[in-house]
Design a protein around this motif. Structure first.
Motif, PDB file in Angstrom:
ATOM      1  N   SER A   1      -2.842  16.514  10.647  1.00  0.00           N
ATOM      2  CA  SER A   1      -3.315  16.034  12.070  1.00  0.00           C
ATOM      3  C   SER A   1      -2.821  14.587  12.374  1.00  0.00           C
ATOM      4  CB  SER A   1      -4.643  16.417  12.660  1.00  0.00           C
ATOM      5  OG  SER A   1      -4.932  17.705  12.701  1.00  0.00           O
ATOM      6  N   ILE A   2      -2.151  14.141  11.285  1.00  0.00           N
ATOM      7  CA  ILE A   2      -1.674  12.869  11.266  1.00  0.00           C
ATOM      8  C   ILE A   2      -0.206  12.747  11.621  1.00  0.00           C
ATOM      9  CG2 ILE A   2      -1.353  10.631  10.295  1.00  0.00           C
ATOM     10  CD1 ILE A   2      -3.904  10.958   8.923  1.00  0.00           C
ATOM     11  N   THR A   3       0.485  12.191  12.645  1.00  0.00           N
ATOM     12  CA  THR A   3       1.860  12.193  12.993  1.00  0.00           C
ATOM     13  C   THR A   3       2.482  10.844  12.846  1.00  0.00           C
ATOM     14  OG1 THR A   3       1.595  14.270  14.421  1.00  0.00           O
ATOM     15  CG2 THR A   3       3.682  12.977  14.668  1.00  0.00           C
ATOM     16  N   ILE A   4       3.550  11.033  12.084  1.00  0.00           N
ATOM     17  CA  ILE A   4       4.284   9.499  12.071  1.00  0.00           C
ATOM     18  C   ILE A   4       5.819   9.758  12.433  1.00  0.00           C
ATOM     19  CG2 ILE A   4       5.217   7.899  10.713  1.00  0.00           C
ATOM     20  CD1 ILE A   4       2.816   8.360   8.538  1.00  0.00           C
ATOM     21  N   ALA A   5       6.191   8.975  13.499  1.00  0.00           N
ATOM     22  CA  ALA A   5       7.560   9.016  13.789  1.00  0.00           C
ATOM     23  C   ALA A   5       8.033   7.582  13.467  1.00  0.00           C
ATOM     24  CB  ALA A   5       7.617   8.900  15.448  1.00  0.00           C
TER      25      ALA A   5
ATOM     26  N   ILE B   1      16.290  15.788  13.133  1.00  0.00           N
ATOM     27  CA  ILE B   1      16.464  14.706  13.796  1.00  0.00           C
ATOM     28  C   ILE B   1      16.430  14.505  15.213  1.00  0.00           C
ATOM     29  CG2 ILE B   1      17.952  12.493  13.687  1.00  0.00           C
ATOM     30  CD1 ILE B   1      18.993  13.217  11.041  1.00  0.00           C
ATOM     31  N   ASP B   2      15.698  13.627  15.870  1.00  0.00           N
ATOM     32  CA  ASP B   2      15.621  13.497  17.278  1.00  0.00           C
ATOM     33  C   ASP B   2      16.302  11.938  17.513  1.00  0.00           C
ATOM     34  OD1 ASP B   2      14.307  15.903  17.958  1.00  0.00           O
ATOM     35  OD2 ASP B   2      12.538  14.662  17.547  1.00  0.00           O
TER      36      ASP B   2
ATOM     37  N   VAL C   1      15.412   9.374  15.288  1.00  0.00           N
ATOM     38  CA  VAL C   1      13.935   9.300  15.337  1.00  0.00           C
ATOM     39  C   VAL C   1      13.463  10.469  14.273  1.00  0.00           C
ATOM     40  CG1 VAL C   1      11.757   9.413  16.504  1.00  0.00           C
ATOM     41  CG2 VAL C   1      13.850   8.216  17.478  1.00  0.00           C
ATOM     42  N   ILE C   2      12.780  10.252  13.272  1.00  0.00           N
ATOM     43  CA  ILE C   2      12.326  11.307  12.371  1.00  0.00           C
ATOM     44  C   ILE C   2      10.913  11.380  12.587  1.00  0.00           C
ATOM     45  CG2 ILE C   2      12.525  12.252   9.860  1.00  0.00           C
ATOM     46  CD1 ILE C   2      15.042  11.423  11.127  1.00  0.00           C
ATOM     47  N   THR C   3      10.324  12.315  12.895  1.00  0.00           N
ATOM     48  CA  THR C   3       8.995  12.733  12.894  1.00  0.00           C
ATOM     49  C   THR C   3       8.356  13.928  11.972  1.00  0.00           C
ATOM     50  OG1 THR C   3       9.105  12.518  15.315  1.00  0.00           O
ATOM     51  CG2 THR C   3       7.016  13.619  14.533  1.00  0.00           C
ATOM     52  N   LYS C   4       7.359  13.363  11.521  1.00  0.00           N
ATOM     53  CA  LYS C   4       6.447  14.337  10.316  1.00  0.00           C
ATOM     54  C   LYS C   4       5.044  14.235  10.798  1.00  0.00           C
ATOM     55  CE  LYS C   4      10.197  14.025   6.812  1.00  0.00           C
ATOM     56  NZ  LYS C   4      10.255  13.808   5.233  1.00  0.00           N
TER      57      LYS C   4
END
Length: 245
Positions: free
Chosen positions: A48-52, A33-34, A41-44
């Motif tokens: 090559s596709i990133t979702i925050a 977790i950021d 904010v959760i980033t996955k």
């Protein structure tokens, strides 16, 4: 008689008291977790596709998730709120309940209808006020030239005319307020909410995704489907009852 009036007043005050709502907190159960301005904010990233994803707040009947998507692949990607859903996390059942994200296009259509009706109501109120005012003026002129007219009758007609103008003005102002609120709300749904978009390689997009907050699950995952890829963001809902504060 006085006791009856006092009792009625007390009963009215008690029945009209506003009751505080339960305070709701939604927190991520993810390990990585950021934080940004007090928000998780959760980033996955996958292929090559990133979702925050960031839970933002509740807004009226909705909960908002601030969503940012990056397409770093070599192909275009279609993004739409229809790809978003809330799925219940329940280990005791194989039948998972789910809640679809609200479609902004449907909301915008409803907003346009409401605004159109409000504008029409304003025009009708203005026309009615003009017609009634003209009729009252004609009546006043006719009565004034009549020998049977008196100062008392003239004052009574003036009071009726004044009430008519006040009522028409109140209706007009209410319609104006409804239109202004509708326009402000429409701007939010049109520009701040994530809408259907094609992301080409190297492009990104950010916007709010809204879900109905009624009957929200205690444990749930925000599931995002992009083509063949599935992104899961897990959350837990905490509720502080109003009688605890």
């Amino acid at each position: 008689m006085r006791n009856v009036i006092y009792s009625a007043i007390i009963l009215f005050l008690v029945s009209s008291c506003a009751i505080p709502e339960n305070i709701v907190r939604i927190e991520s159960t993810e390990n990585d977790i950021d934080w940004l301005m007090g928000k998780q904010v959760i980033t996955k990233t996958e292929d090559s596709i990133t979702i925050a994803l960031k839970y933002e707040q509740k807004r009226g009947d909705y909960v908002l998730f601030d969503t940012e998507l990056f397409n770093q692949s070599s192909e275009k990607v279609m993004v739409s709120p229809r790809n978003f859903s809330i799925v219940e996390i329940n280990n005791t059942s194989t039948n998972k309940r789910w809640i679809a994200a609200t479609n902004p296009e449907e909301v915008l259509l409803k907003k346009d209808i409401e605004i159109s009706r409000s504008i029409a109501a304003q025009k009708n109120a203005a026309t009615t006020s003009l017609i009634v005012g003209t009729a009252l003026l004609a009546t006043d002129i006719a009565k004034t030239t009549s020998r049977t007219d008196t100062p008392e009758k003239s004052a009574a007609r003036g009071a009726v005319a004044g009430m008519t103008y006040i009522t028409a003005g109140a209706i007009h102002n209410a319609n104006v307020r409804n239109e202004e609120y509708g326009l402000r709300d429409r701007v939010f749904w049109a520009h701040d909410v994530l809408r259907k978009t094609t992301l080409y390689p190297g492009e990104s997009i950010r916007g709010y995704v809204l879900f109905p907050r009624e009957n929200l699950f205690d444990s749930f995952g925000v599931e995002i489907r992009l083509q063949e890829k599935v992104f899961d963001f897990n959350y837990k809902l905490y509720s502080i009852p109003a009688n605890n504060y």
